[in-house]
Design an enzyme around this catalytic site. Structure first.
Site, PDB file in Angstrom:
ATOM      1  NE  ARG A 122      -2.309  -1.193   3.515  1.00 57.90           N
ATOM      2  CZ  ARG A 122      -2.748  -0.625   4.569  1.00 57.90           C
ATOM      3  NH1 ARG A 122      -3.862   0.009   4.560  1.00 57.90           N
ATOM      4  NH2 ARG A 122      -2.375  -0.797   5.808  1.00 57.90           N
ATOM      5  CD  GLN A 127      -3.337   5.480  -3.903  1.00 57.46           C
ATOM      6  OE1 GLN A 127      -4.064   6.021  -4.651  1.00 57.46           O
ATOM      7  NE2 GLN A 127      -2.603   5.885  -2.661  1.00 57.46           N
ATOM      8  CG  ASP A 130      -4.948  -1.790  -3.575  1.00 61.34           C
ATOM      9  OD1 ASP A 130      -5.444  -2.879  -3.268  1.00 61.34           O
ATOM     10  OD2 ASP A 130      -5.273  -0.875  -2.730  1.00 61.34           O
ATOM     11  CB  SER A 133      -8.549  -0.510  -3.237  1.00 60.05           C
ATOM     12  OG  SER A 133      -7.692  -0.323  -1.891  1.00 60.05           O
ATOM     13  CE1 TYR A 226      -5.001  -4.717   5.998  1.00 58.75           C
ATOM     14  CE2 TYR A 226      -2.520  -4.164   5.782  1.00 58.75           C
ATOM     15  CZ  TYR A 226      -3.871  -4.793   5.362  1.00 58.75           C
ATOM     16  OH  TYR A 226      -3.638  -4.976   4.107  1.00 58.75           O
TER      17      TYR A 226
END
Length: 409
Positions: A122, A127, A130, A133, A226
């Site tokens: 991440r 991105q 990803d 996501s 997280y």
């Protein structure tokens, strides 16, 4: 197509209910422009309403995609599918590397170089790759629609000649990518929205999509964005305060996950019993056991006059846009792995090194195989261990990235 070209194989998904496809036709042009050839298994895109002629029209060929140099897919391969791969091939897709039944050991035994999309780090430049996501956005959006269909009340406030109907109240537990999208979507439908997460730093993101923040006084922020696991005392306090809060909402959507562990139980049977008849719970953590104590993964049940829905693969129910987003993730990763039309992963790159779960060859290993002396300045790296390199599948529901804008869908 020439023998020198590296081929990308788009296979047909075999998992029950899986309608997504790893690459959509519009991605073919960008790959062929990089000197790659794309081979599509017959009918690979049918579930996403993408017939073979759209692929051939974009420059792909229809054939044995499992024989390609690089195979791309969505769901983890089955044991039979792993047998269709050969040593030296590469595989890109969701591989569930932390699951007990992960195909990663079988892929390693087969000599397949595998890249797990769950293990993409991440960081800002990753991105676009990803997939957790991108698919969580789909799940968060669809979860609200499922809740609206199951609810016995309107979502928006309605003023009619017969009177005024109050808006529904929606609580989202677990405010990562899916949670933020759920809040934004419920807000668009006219509901009064509230978000909760054990990471207080996401409160501003909740407010940015027009929702209120539910503060129960517990901070469980962990490493890497997280949530950490709660202590027994924190869990008891959280349960008590959530039980009190949940009973005041018409709809509860849960998305909370802790990587590598069973989903935290946020909605107890007592809380369900305290909700008004006709209320709805949509539990997106069913694959990890569920956030609701009364959840039955993969089923819709009614307990204490409350409907509890636990879909296991919501992105597959919106295969067109889910496939389009996933395809962009795959294409972005391929662009990083391919140089001059050849698959040439650079394992000095943190994205490549982290996502590779088996079959990784470091620069030093390559030099040793060719009989060359490795450069003293180049440090060796062991092949990534699936348990160390990767995160649990399913979902980026526990992630906290950019909040969806009011116009996202």
């Amino acid at each position: 197509m020439t023998d020198a070209q590296t081929t990308i194989g788009v296979v047909r998904e075999s998992a029950q209910g899986e309608r997504r496809v790893a690459l959509v036709p519009k991605a073919v042009g960008s790959l062929t422009a990089r000197g790659l050839a794309v081979v599509v298994e017959p009918g690979a895109g049918e579930g996403a309403l993408l017939p073979d002629d759209l692929y051939t029209g974009a420059g792909a060929s229809i054939g044995d995609a499992w024989a390609a140099d690089v195979v791309v897919k969505v769901a983890p391969p089955t044991a039979d599918e792993v047998k269709r791969l050969r040593a030296g091939q590469s595989l890109i897709g969701f591989l569930a590397p932390r699951n007990p039944d992960s195909p990663v050991p079988a892929l390693k035994d087969a000599g397949v170089q595998a890249f797990a999309l769950e293990s993409i780090p991440r960081i800002s430049r990753a991105q676009s790759m990803d997939a957790l996501s991108s698919q969580a956005n789909v799940a968060g959006y669809k979860a609200v629609l499922v809740a609206a269909c199951e609810a016995t009340r309107f979502f928006p406030m309605l003023t009619t000649a017969a009177g005024t109907v109050k808006p529904a109240t929606v609580l989202v537990l677990g405010v990562g990518v899916a949670g933020l999208q759920a809040l934004a979507t419920a807000k668009r439908l006219g509901a009064r929205t509230t978000g909760y997460d054990v990471r207080p730093e996401v409160a501003e993101q909740v407010r940015s999509v027009g929702a209120q923040w539910l503060d129960v006084g517990i901070d469980a922020a962990g490493e890497g964005g997280y949530a950490r696991e709660l202590t027994d005392a924190e869990r008891a306090e959280q349960q008590k305060k959530l039980e009190e809060a949940i009973t005041g909402f018409d709809v509860v959507i849960t998305t909370a996950l802790v990587p590598g562990r069973a989903a935290p139980r946020l909605v107890t049977a007592v809380a369900v019993a305290g909700m008004a008849p006709g209320s709805v719970i949509v539990d997106l953590a069913g694959e990890a056991g569920g956030n609701c104590e009364l959840t039955e993964p993969g089923r819709t049940v009614c307990k204490h006059d409350v409907t509890i829905v636990s879909p296991l693969n919501l992105p597959a129910t919106m295969p067109e846009h889910a496939s389009e987003l996933y395809s962009k993730n795959i294409t972005a990763l391929l662009e990083l792995l391919v140089t001059d039309g050849k698959l040439a992963p650079d394992f000095e790159d943190e994205v490549v090194a982290a996502s590779c779960v088996t079959g990784c060859v470091t620069r030093q290993a390559a030099d040793e195989r060719s009989g060359e002396e490795p450069n003293a300045d180049e440090r060796s790296r062991e092949e990534p261990n699936a348990d160390e390199r990767s995160r649990e599948e399913p979902n980026a529901d526990e992630r906290s990235r950019e909040e969806p804008s009011a116009g996202d869908s």
